[in-house]
Design a protein around this motif. Structure first.
Motif, PDB file in Angstrom:
ATOM      1  N   ILE A 198       0.891  -1.156   0.000  1.00 17.46           N
ATOM      2  CA  ILE A 198       0.000   0.000   0.000  1.00 17.46           C
ATOM      3  C   ILE A 198       0.929   1.206   0.000  1.00 17.46           C
ATOM      4  N   THR A 199       0.799   2.055  -0.997  1.00 15.16           N
ATOM      5  CA  THR A 199       1.687   3.204  -1.117  1.00 15.16           C
ATOM      6  C   THR A 199       0.898   4.492  -0.928  1.00 15.16           C
ATOM      7  N   LEU A 200       1.396   5.340  -0.034  1.00 13.65           N
ATOM      8  CA  LEU A 200       0.811   6.658   0.186  1.00 13.65           C
ATOM      9  C   LEU A 200       1.804   7.700  -0.303  1.00 13.65           C
ATOM     10  N   THR A 201       1.330   8.612  -1.150  1.00 12.73           N
ATOM     11  CA  THR A 201       2.168   9.663  -1.702  1.00 12.73           C
ATOM     12  C   THR A 201       1.621  11.014  -1.268  1.00 12.73           C
ATOM     13  N   ARG A 202       2.461  11.826  -0.642  1.00 10.53           N
ATOM     14  CA  ARG A 202       2.030  13.140  -0.170  1.00 10.53           C
ATOM     15  C   ARG A 202       1.643  14.017  -1.352  1.00 10.53           C
ATOM     16  N   GLN A 203       0.489  14.669  -1.264  1.00  7.12           N
ATOM     17  CA  GLN A 203       0.073  15.646  -2.268  1.00  7.12           C
ATOM     18  C   GLN A 203       0.130  17.063  -1.694  1.00  7.12           C
ATOM     19  N   THR A 204      -0.433  17.232  -0.489  1.00  3.29           N
ATOM     20  CA  THR A 204      -0.388  18.506   0.228  1.00  3.29           C
ATOM     21  C   THR A 204      -0.123  18.173   1.696  1.00  3.29           C
ATOM     22  N   PRO A 205      -0.009  19.170   2.558  1.00  6.33           N
ATOM     23  CA  PRO A 205       0.188  18.854   3.979  1.00  6.33           C
ATOM     24  C   PRO A 205      -0.925  18.005   4.588  1.00  6.33           C
ATOM     25  N   THR A 206      -2.115  18.022   3.988  1.00  4.43           N
ATOM     26  CA  THR A 206      -3.243  17.276   4.569  1.00  4.43           C
ATOM     27  C   THR A 206      -3.896  16.298   3.602  1.00  4.43           C
ATOM     28  N   THR A 207      -3.273  16.023   2.464  1.00  6.11           N
ATOM     29  CA  THR A 207      -3.829  15.037   1.527  1.00  6.11           C
ATOM     30  C   THR A 207      -2.731  14.135   0.979  1.00  6.11           C
ATOM     31  N   VAL A 208      -3.146  12.915   0.626  1.00  8.17           N
ATOM     32  CA  VAL A 208      -2.241  11.943   0.014  1.00  8.17           C
ATOM     33  C   VAL A 208      -2.974  11.241  -1.118  1.00  8.17           C
ATOM     34  N   ALA A 209      -2.198  10.582  -1.966  1.00 11.37           N
ATOM     35  CA  ALA A 209      -2.741   9.643  -2.938  1.00 11.37           C
ATOM     36  C   ALA A 209      -2.464   8.257  -2.373  1.00 11.37           C
ATOM     37  N   ILE A 210      -3.375   7.324  -2.588  1.00 12.50           N
ATOM     38  CA  ILE A 210      -3.196   5.964  -2.077  1.00 12.50           C
ATOM     39  C   ILE A 210      -3.264   4.984  -3.238  1.00 12.50           C
ATOM     40  N   GLN A 211      -2.386   3.985  -3.211  1.00  9.44           N
ATOM     41  CA  GLN A 211      -2.349   2.940  -4.236  1.00  9.44           C
ATOM     42  C   GLN A 211      -2.266   1.585  -3.538  1.00  9.44           C
ATOM     43  N   LEU A 212      -3.310   0.776  -3.684  1.00  6.54           N
ATOM     44  CA  LEU A 212      -3.302  -0.588  -3.154  1.00  6.54           C
ATOM     45  C   LEU A 212      -2.862  -1.527  -4.262  1.00  6.54           C
ATOM     46  N   ALA A 213      -1.924  -2.396  -3.936  1.00  3.66           N
ATOM     47  CA  ALA A 213      -1.451  -3.391  -4.897  1.00  3.66           C
ATOM     48  C   ALA A 213      -1.262  -4.709  -4.149  1.00  3.66           C
ATOM     49  N   ILE A 214      -2.376  -5.301  -3.727  1.00  6.93           N
ATOM     50  CA  ILE A 214      -2.358  -6.576  -3.006  1.00  6.93           C
ATOM     51  C   ILE A 214      -2.829  -7.653  -3.985  1.00  6.93           C
ATOM     52  N   VAL A 215      -2.005  -8.674  -4.162  1.00  4.76           N
ATOM     53  CA  VAL A 215      -2.301  -9.731  -5.134  1.00  4.76           C
ATOM     54  C   VAL A 215      -2.217 -11.101  -4.473  1.00  4.76           C
ATOM     55  N   HIS A 216      -2.761 -12.111  -5.158  1.00  5.42           N
ATOM     56  CA  HIS A 216      -2.637 -13.501  -4.714  1.00  5.42           C
ATOM     57  C   HIS A 216      -1.222 -13.977  -5.043  1.00  5.42           C
ATOM     58  N   LYS A 217      -0.572 -14.635  -4.097  1.00  8.09           N
ATOM     59  CA  LYS A 217       0.807 -15.096  -4.290  1.00  8.09           C
ATOM     60  C   LYS A 217       0.930 -16.060  -5.469  1.00  8.09           C
ATOM     61  N   ALA A 218       0.034 -17.016  -5.544  1.00  7.50           N
ATOM     62  CA  ALA A 218       0.152 -18.086  -6.532  1.00  7.50           C
ATOM     63  C   ALA A 218      -0.070 -17.602  -7.964  1.00  7.50           C
ATOM     64  N   THR A 219      -1.020 -16.681  -8.139  1.00 12.28           N
ATOM     65  CA  THR A 219      -1.412 -16.302  -9.497  1.00 12.28           C
ATOM     66  C   THR A 219      -1.105 -14.850  -9.871  1.00 12.28           C
ATOM     67  N   ASN A 220      -0.708 -14.055  -8.889  1.00 17.60           N
ATOM     68  CA  ASN A 220      -0.536 -12.607  -9.072  1.00 17.60           C
ATOM     69  C   ASN A 220      -1.828 -11.912  -9.502  1.00 17.60           C
ATOM     70  N   GLU A 221      -2.951 -12.576  -9.327  1.00 16.12           N
ATOM     71  CA  GLU A 221      -4.255 -11.986  -9.616  1.00 16.12           C
ATOM     72  C   GLU A 221      -4.565 -10.953  -8.544  1.00 16.12           C
ATOM     73  N   ALA A 222      -5.152  -9.831  -8.949  1.00  8.42           N
ATOM     74  CA  ALA A 222      -5.441  -8.743  -8.015  1.00  8.42           C
ATOM     75  C   ALA A 222      -6.449  -9.170  -6.956  1.00  8.42           C
ATOM     76  N   PHE A 223      -6.140  -8.829  -5.711  1.00  7.32           N
ATOM     77  CA  PHE A 223      -7.074  -9.009  -4.595  1.00  7.32           C
ATOM     78  C   PHE A 223      -7.620  -7.646  -4.184  1.00  7.32           C
ATOM     79  N   ALA A 224      -6.740  -6.695  -4.021  1.00  4.81           N
ATOM     80  CA  ALA A 224      -7.117  -5.312  -3.712  1.00  4.81           C
ATOM     81  C   ALA A 224      -6.216  -4.416  -4.545  1.00  4.81           C
ATOM     82  N   ASP A 225      -6.726  -3.994  -5.683  1.00  4.91           N
ATOM     83  CA  ASP A 225      -5.962  -3.175  -6.612  1.00  4.91           C
ATOM     84  C   ASP A 225      -6.789  -1.935  -6.900  1.00  4.91           C
ATOM     85  N   ASP A 226      -6.488  -0.866  -6.165  1.00 11.17           N
ATOM     86  CA  ASP A 226      -7.294   0.346  -6.279  1.00 11.17           C
ATOM     87  C   ASP A 226      -6.421   1.553  -6.002  1.00 11.17           C
TER      88      ASP A 226
END
Length: 145
Positions: free
Chosen positions: A67-95
């Motif tokens: 899960i990556t959080l990137t600062r945009q302003t002092p009070t806001t961030v962008a969030i990137q979820l990249a959680i996948v299944h180990k066996a297949t690399n299929e997305a579990f939480a990709d948002d």
């Protein structure tokens, strides 16, 4: 002669006090504290899954990612979820989302708000995100910075 020594001593004392007073900096200690956006920004690695009242370490699940959080302003961030299944690399939480509000809660935790909803909580170096899978099972993902 005694008068001259007293005057010199007094003058020296005044100079010493003046030097000490002017040497003290009146700084803003708040400048040393990073803003909320900076404090929470970074990459968090998936570490646990809580579901059905039990918590499982990442090694006991079929998931991996970040899960990556990137600062945009002092009070806001962008969030990137990249959680996948180990066996297949299929997305579990990709948002992703931008302009996520970062709010310090009364409990000492930091909350991420998006469109009026709390989407994540950060306690120390650990972020938690609640969700629901396709079958309707409620879960909480944890990741550590």
């Amino acid at each position: 002669m005694n008068n001259i020594i007293t005057i010199r001593f007094s003058a020296l004392l005044i100079l010493l006090v003046a030097a000490l007073v002017t040497a003290c900096k009146k700084g803003d200690n708040n400048a040393l504290t990073p803003d909320l956006g900076t404090r929470v920004a970074g990459k968090y690695t998936y570490s646990e899954l809580k579901t059905g009242g039990k918590t499982y370490p990442a090694s006991d699940t079929n998931l991996k990612g970040t899960i990556t959080l990137t600062r945009q302003t002092p009070t806001t961030v962008a969030i990137q979820l990249a959680i996948v299944h180990k066996a297949t690399n299929e997305a579990f939480a990709d948002d992703a989302a931008e302009d996520v509000d970062v709010v310090e809660a009364a409990s000492g935790t930091i909350e991420l708000h998006y469109n009026g909803d709390t989407i994540a909580k950060i306690n120390g170096s650990k972020i938690s995100i609640e969700g629901e899978d396709d079958a309707g099972t409620v879960f909480t993902l944890f990741a550590t910075k």
